[in-house]
Design an enzyme around this catalytic site. Structure first.
Site, PDB file in Angstrom:
ATOM      1  N   GLU A  18       0.838  -1.212   0.000  1.00  0.00           N
ATOM      2  CA  GLU A  18       0.000   0.000   0.000  1.00  0.00           C
ATOM      3  C   GLU A  18       0.866   1.253   0.000  1.00  0.00           C
ATOM      4  OE1 GLU A  18      -2.738   1.548  -0.042  1.00  0.00           O
ATOM      5  OE2 GLU A  18      -4.403   0.153   0.215  1.00  0.00           O
ATOM      6  N   ARG A 110      -7.733   0.820  12.889  1.00  0.00           N
ATOM      7  CA  ARG A 110      -6.326   1.104  12.666  1.00  0.00           C
ATOM      8  C   ARG A 110      -6.201   2.178  11.605  1.00  0.00           C
ATOM      9  NH1 ARG A 110      -4.803  -0.549   7.635  1.00  0.00           N
ATOM     10  NH2 ARG A 110      -5.781  -2.404   6.741  1.00  0.00           N
ATOM     11  N   ASN A 112      -5.286   3.632   8.175  1.00  0.00           N
ATOM     12  CA  ASN A 112      -5.128   3.087   6.834  1.00  0.00           C
ATOM     13  C   ASN A 112      -4.379   4.106   5.984  1.00  0.00           C
ATOM     14  OD1 ASN A 112      -5.618   0.895   5.056  1.00  0.00           O
ATOM     15  ND2 ASN A 112      -7.151   2.134   4.011  1.00  0.00           N
ATOM     16  N   GLU A 130     -10.160  -5.883  10.309  1.00  0.00           N
ATOM     17  CA  GLU A 130     -10.772  -6.972   9.560  1.00  0.00           C
ATOM     18  C   GLU A 130     -10.940  -8.183  10.471  1.00  0.00           C
ATOM     19  OE1 GLU A 130     -10.220  -9.000   5.164  1.00  0.00           O
ATOM     20  OE2 GLU A 130      -8.690  -7.693   5.991  1.00  0.00           O
ATOM     21  N   ASN A 162      -9.340   6.092   2.335  1.00  0.00           N
ATOM     22  CA  ASN A 162      -8.380   5.861   1.260  1.00  0.00           C
ATOM     23  C   ASN A 162      -8.269   7.084   0.361  1.00  0.00           C
ATOM     24  OD1 ASN A 162      -6.977   3.325   1.034  1.00  0.00           O
ATOM     25  ND2 ASN A 162      -8.972   2.320   1.048  1.00  0.00           N
ATOM     26  N   ASP A 214      -9.508   2.340  -4.289  1.00  0.00           N
ATOM     27  CA  ASP A 214      -8.591   2.289  -3.142  1.00  0.00           C
ATOM     28  C   ASP A 214      -7.686   3.519  -3.169  1.00  0.00           C
ATOM     29  OD1 ASP A 214      -6.846   1.502  -1.108  1.00  0.00           O
ATOM     30  OD2 ASP A 214      -6.920  -0.600  -1.642  1.00  0.00           O
TER      31      ASP A 214
END
Ligand code: ZN
Length: 313
Positions: A18, A110, A112, A130, A162, A214
């Protein structure tokens, strides 16, 4: 205008690649393996990749601190931390300093994706953890962390934060909450970082495009590039007309984020993931989670924004 586009695997798979960020000063590409709890740094001229392991949790995002060679700001778990790491070798326990904590009222989220705005402030969003391949909606938020480490909650609730980027004129911020399957725009005030007047500029579903939007960046022509998780592609969008311009297919399904890099800022780096895939699925696509480069797109990116941390100035 049909360019000859080349797609190349640059680095082998990680679980959840990522947040690519091209560091203009060092000419290196930073990105993260969120679940592997690693900050990664690629030297594209040698192909060498080094990592810094963050023992305290998932690493959602990393951005270099302006004017330094060995300081990074990162989202680790729910903390925004200053990491000391020069990237020249692997480090399993780099020194960190916690600058701020997000979602202090809960423990089931958390950090991202995140990015710095044109003024060098750090934006970081959160998402639910998740559990059994499901992410509970509306647990996250979007925060603004200023150069003095002060924190402001900007948007709430958010499901999967995102896709942040800003236009060249510094008056629009683009944002993605992946679960909405939409790309949104806000009027952005670069003086104080405030955002207003939300509008949806592109809807993945109504355009019959597969996957969840994303990570996102923009090119020097003002168009957006969006990674499609489970969509096997990145798309180029004209945000002014809300139109799909191009769809570039990749050899793996879970495309997570994009950033322009290279000496001319004309290489599109693309991260991917194998998180959530079965052993069977991974056997069929062993490069799921690899870092790719796309060349020959005929466009350039914009110099990325680093964090302006006032303590170091
Ligand atoms: Zn993402």
């Amino acid at each position: 205008m049909e360019m000859s586009i080349t797609i190349e695997k640059v680095v082998d798979a990680v679980e959840l690649g990522e947040g690519p960020h091209w560091d203009v000063t060092s000419q290196k590409l930073y990105y993260v393996d969120i679940n592997g709890q690693k900050i990664m740094r690629l030297d594209p001229t040698t192909g060498k990749v080094n990592y810094a392991y963050m023992k305290d949790g998932h690493v959602g995002v990393v951005v270099p601190v302006e004017g330094t060679k060995d300081k990074l700001i990162a989202g680790v778990g729910r903390n925004v931390v200053l990491v000391s790491w020069d990237g020249e070798s692997n480090n399993d326990n780099p020194p960190i300093k916690v600058l701020a904590s997000l979602d202090t009222d809960r423990t089931d989220t958390r950090i991202n994706d995140g990015k710095c705005d044109p003024a060098g402030r750090f934006w970081a969003g959160t998402m639910g953890l998740e559990v059994n391949s499901t992410i509970e909606p509306n647990r996250g938020a979007l925060y603004l962390i200023d150069s003095d480490s002060s924190v402001k909650k900007v948007l709430s609730p958010v499901s999967i934060s995102n896709g942040l980027t800003w236009n060249l004129q510094k008056d629009v911020m683009y944002y993605i909450d992946s679960m909405t399957r939409q790309v949104s725009a806000y009027d952005y005030n670069n003086a104080d970082g405030s955002i207003t007047n939300k509008r949806v500029i592109f809807d993945i579903k109504s355009n019959n495009i597969e996957g969840l939007p994303d990570g996102m960046t923009n090119d020097a022509d003002g168009n957006l590039w969006v990674a499609l998780f489970n969509g096997k592609a990145v798309i180029q969008i004209d945000p002014k007309r809300g139109k799909l311009l191009r769809k570039i297919e990749l050899p793996v399904d879970r495309i997570t984020s994009v950033a322009f890099g290279g000496p001319q800022l004309d290489t599109l780096y693309v991260t991917s993931a194998y998180v959530g895939m079965t052993a069977e699925q991974r056997k069929l696509k062993p490069d799921s989670g690899a870092l790719y480069s796309i060349k020959g797109l005929g466009v350039k990116g914009c110099p990325p924004n680093n964090f302006k941390y006032h303590i170091l100035q």
